[in-house]
Write an enzyme that holds these catalytic residues in place. Structure first.
Site, PDB file in Angstrom:
ATOM      1  CB  ILE A  31      -1.049   0.046   1.532  1.00 33.87           C
ATOM      2  CG1 ILE A  31      -1.992  -0.919   1.212  1.00 33.87           C
ATOM      3  CG2 ILE A  31      -1.639   1.425   1.110  1.00 33.87           C
ATOM      4  CD1 ILE A  31      -2.527  -1.539   2.543  1.00 33.87           C
ATOM      5  CE1 TYR A 226      -0.480  -5.069  11.230  1.00 32.20           C
ATOM      6  CE2 TYR A 226      -3.324  -5.427  11.537  1.00 32.20           C
ATOM      7  CZ  TYR A 226      -2.502  -4.978  10.699  1.00 32.20           C
ATOM      8  OH  TYR A 226      -2.761  -4.477   9.859  1.00 32.20           O
ATOM      9  CE  LYS A 230      -1.134  -0.865  12.457  1.00 26.76           C
ATOM     10  NZ  LYS A 230      -1.096  -0.188  10.570  1.00 26.76           N
TER      11      LYS A 230
HETATM   12  N1  LIG Z   1      -3.064  -5.235   3.416  1.00 23.98           N
HETATM   13  C1  LIG Z   1      -4.095  -5.829   3.923  1.00 23.98           C
HETATM   14  O1  LIG Z   1      -5.170  -6.154   3.991  1.00 23.98           O
HETATM   15  C2  LIG Z   1      -3.529  -4.759   5.827  1.00 23.98           C
HETATM   16  C3  LIG Z   1      -5.439  -4.126   5.967  1.00 23.98           C
HETATM   17  C4  LIG Z   1      -5.199  -2.697   6.980  1.00 23.98           C
HETATM   18  C5  LIG Z   1      -4.141  -2.252   7.259  1.00 23.98           C
HETATM   19  N2  LIG Z   1      -3.070  -2.434   6.563  1.00 23.98           N
HETATM   20  C6  LIG Z   1      -1.845  -1.731   6.949  1.00 23.98           C
HETATM   21  O2  LIG Z   1      -1.287  -0.626   5.871  1.00 23.98           O
HETATM   22  C7  LIG Z   1      -0.163  -0.673   6.086  1.00 23.98           C
HETATM   23  C8  LIG Z   1       1.182  -1.149   4.900  1.00 23.98           C
HETATM   24  O3  LIG Z   1       0.910  -2.765   4.775  1.00 23.98           O
HETATM   25  P1  LIG Z   1       0.616  -3.530   3.148  1.00 23.98           P
HETATM   26  O4  LIG Z   1      -0.306  -4.569   3.318  1.00 23.98           O
HETATM   27  O5  LIG Z   1       0.846  -2.649   2.144  1.00 23.98           O
HETATM   28  O6  LIG Z   1       1.904  -4.727   3.937  1.00 23.98           O
HETATM   29  P2  LIG Z   1       3.296  -4.851   3.052  1.00 23.98           P
HETATM   30  O7  LIG Z   1       3.448  -5.245   1.456  1.00 23.98           O
HETATM   31  O8  LIG Z   1       3.856  -6.272   4.268  1.00 23.98           O
HETATM   32  O9  LIG Z   1       3.780  -3.117   3.178  1.00 23.98           O
HETATM   33  C9  LIG Z   1       4.750  -2.835   4.544  1.00 23.98           C
HETATM   34  C10 LIG Z   1       5.966  -2.602   4.716  1.00 23.98           C
HETATM   35  O10 LIG Z   1       6.309  -1.522   5.192  1.00 23.98           O
HETATM   36  C11 LIG Z   1       7.958  -1.927   5.444  1.00 23.98           C
HETATM   37  N3  LIG Z   1       8.417  -1.978   7.011  1.00 23.98           N
HETATM   38  C12 LIG Z   1       8.787  -3.280   7.587  1.00 23.98           C
HETATM   39  N4  LIG Z   1       9.191  -3.437   9.170  1.00 23.98           N
HETATM   40  C13 LIG Z   1       9.778  -1.518   8.710  1.00 23.98           C
HETATM   41  C14 LIG Z   1      10.887  -1.339   9.372  1.00 23.98           C
HETATM   42  N5  LIG Z   1      11.546  -1.608  10.215  1.00 23.98           N
HETATM   43  N6  LIG Z   1      10.673   0.485   8.880  1.00 23.98           N
HETATM   44  C15 LIG Z   1      10.772   0.767   7.600  1.00 23.98           C
HETATM   45  N7  LIG Z   1       9.774  -0.026   7.065  1.00 23.98           N
HETATM   46  C16 LIG Z   1       9.064  -0.891   7.201  1.00 23.98           C
HETATM   47  C17 LIG Z   1       8.446  -2.667   4.589  1.00 23.98           C
HETATM   48  O11 LIG Z   1       9.677  -2.698   4.022  1.00 23.98           O
HETATM   49  P3  LIG Z   1      10.173  -4.408   3.899  1.00 23.98           P
HETATM   50  O12 LIG Z   1       9.938  -4.584   2.800  1.00 23.98           O
HETATM   51  O13 LIG Z   1      11.634  -3.660   3.756  1.00 23.98           O
HETATM   52  O14 LIG Z   1       9.916  -5.544   4.458  1.00 23.98           O
HETATM   53  C18 LIG Z   1       7.417  -2.874   4.078  1.00 23.98           C
HETATM   54  O15 LIG Z   1       7.230  -1.596   2.391  1.00 23.98           O
HETATM   55  C19 LIG Z   1       0.381  -1.603   7.425  1.00 23.98           C
HETATM   56  O16 LIG Z   1       1.062  -0.342   8.073  1.00 23.98           O
HETATM   57  C20 LIG Z   1      -0.612  -2.315   7.354  1.00 23.98           C
HETATM   58  O17 LIG Z   1      -0.588  -2.335   8.963  1.00 23.98           O
HETATM   59  C21 LIG Z   1      -3.307  -3.576   6.034  1.00 23.98           C
END
Ligand SMILES: NC(=O)c1ccc[n+]([C@@H]2O[C@H](COP(=O)([O-])OP(=O)(O)OC[C@H]3O[C@@H](n4cnc5c(N)ncnc54)[C@H](OP(=O)(O)O)[C@@H]3O)[C@@H](O)[C@H]2O)c1
Length: 391
Positions: A31, A226, A230
């Site tokens: 995202i 988690y 959030k």
């Molecule tokens: N996917 C869903 O269905 C969903 C639903 C509700 C909320 N969310 C929220 O949306 C947000 C984005 O999630 P996503 O679904 O896009 O997940 P994602 O594809 O796993 O992306 C997460 C990102 O966070 C980075 N990250 C992890 N640890 C970090 C650190 N220590 N310092 C800096 N960056 C770090 C990761 O980098 P690396 O590549 O280096 O690991 C990656 O770029 C999150 O806050 C999640 O809680 C997601």
């Protein structure tokens, strides 16, 4: 109980961001990547705040190539006399940021100041800060079975998920406030976008009677860490708005929590093969999941919404009733998890959302609980070594 206003996206399209500066954490994938691309397409100068130099640079390069391609198509359209061609695209650059380390956050802020600072020594301005990075442990690790997501990797022995998802973002937002203030005006406030989730409903006791002990959450994994991170990030948006308004009648920063929906991204990597099979097939795309963040960052109408219960989601919110305190108090605790997961089904009907959609959603009553948010903010300030007063 949250306000149940269900107006839709056509009313609040994002506007152009030419000349604006944006920072997106975790922008190398998922995202965060979709959001960085969307903001750059609107003309913003976007900084991808990522922990891996390689992944961050690769993502910035990929966005730059996509922008180049789009601008080529725009010139063709312009040359062909198409009035609707997209304006000049923005840019994408990488700056290192590891949210697991407060030192890294300090270094990030210094690097940002260097990149954006001008010779006249005015405060470097940041128009948009998107707090998107996140980690999730997957079901097994919720019981702390040694999953690395929960294992402490910082010298303060904090629960890593709490540090990365919430406390690091809390510290970053506080450190970036002078830069956000430098960019915003009362009529066009700068934005802080906080990535919440339907899962925030599973945080703490949900009975509205006891408060979460944030010191305990920070140091030892709870039943659903988690969800707690959030909820904290969601409450942070409202609490920043409240504290800024208490300090300043016409604040120039507006914070917005968003629910990206159930998105097929890397966040599910620690879950079971079965969950991953479902997420890959049933969940919405990264582009769709980035829309609430892009709207929250760039729509002029968002700042006219109530700063204490604004909440954007990509769905027609069919199951908002699930988020009410009445429902939580009426069902057996074991059923609450099932109710929250019911909201994930909204992704299956997301094509029904008008104009490809972003909807104004209803926040849960524990996200809008003022006393709980005040306590969270004060506890986080102490943990981060910052004053409790927002100055
Ligand atoms: N996917 C869903 O269905 C969903 C639903 C509700 C909320 N969310 C929220 O949306 C947000 C984005 O999630 P996503 O679904 O896009 O997940 P994602 O594809 O796993 O992306 C997460 C990102 O966070 C980075 N990250 C992890 N640890 C970090 C650190 N220590 N310092 C800096 N960056 C770090 C990761 O980098 P690396 O590549 O280096 O690991 C990656 O770029 C999150 O806050 C999640 O809680 C997601």
């Amino acid at each position: 109980m949250g306000a149940f206003s269900h107006s839709h996206s056509a009313l609040m399209r994002p506007s152009r961001l030419d000349g604006r500066v944006a920072v997106v954490t975790g922008a190398n994938s998922g995202i965060g990547f979709g959001t960085a691309l969307g903001l750059a397409r609107l003309g913003a100068r976007v900084f991808l705040a990522c922990r891996s130099e390689k992944r961050g640079k690769d993502a910035a390069e990929k966005i730059s190539k996509m922008l180049e391609q789009a601008s080529g198509e725009d010139s063709d359209a312009s040359a062909a006399g198409d009035e609707d061609f997209v304006n000049v695209a923005g840019s994408a650059d990488y700056i290192n940021l590891d949210l697991g380390s407060m030192e890294s956050i300090d270094d990030f802020v210094k690097a940002f100041e260097k990149h954006v600072g001008s010779e006249d020594e005015t405060m470097p301005a940041c128009d948009i800060l998107v707090l998107s990075a996140g980690v999730n442990s997957g079901g097994a690790a919720m019981q702390n079975k040694g999953n690395s997501v929960l294992t402490s990797e910082n010298k303060d022995s904090r629960n890593k998920m709490f540090q990365v998802n919430f406390l690091g973002h809390f510290y970053l937002a506080r450190r970036m406030l002078p830069h956000l203030r430098a960019a915003g005006t009362p009529s066009s406030p700068s934005r802080i976008v906080c990535l919440s989730s339907v899962m925030h409903n599973l945080a703490g006791t949900n009975d509205g009677k006891s408060f979460i002990d944030w010191d305990a959450v920070a140091s030892s994994p709870t039943a659903n860490p988690y969800a707690e991170t959030k909820l904290a990030l969601h409450m942070l948006a409202y609490e920043i708005n409240r504290r800024l308004r208490a300090r300043d009648a016409q604040p120039c920063i507006f914070a917005v929590p968003v629910n990206p929906g159930a998105v097929a991204s890397g966040i599910w990597r620690n879950d079971s093969a079965c969950t991953k099979w479902i997420t890959d097939r049933a969940f919405i795309s990264i582009t769709q999941g980035a829309q609430p963040s892009i709207f929250a960052a760039a729509s002029p109408s968002v700042v006219t919404l109530n700063p204490e219960n604004v909440y954007l989601a990509p769905y027609v919110p069919l199951f908002d009733w699930v988020d009410t305190q009445w429902v939580y108090n009426s069902v057996h605790p074991l059923l609450r998890g099932a109710l929250v997961r019911l909201r994930l089904l909204e992704s299956l009907v997301s094509p029904l959302a008008p104009s490809g959609g972003v909807a104004i959603s209803a926040p849960s009553s524990h996200a809008t609980n003022v006393l709980a948010a005040q306590r969270m903010f004060d506890a986080a300030s102490t943990l981060a070594g910052l004053p409790q007063t927002l100055n």
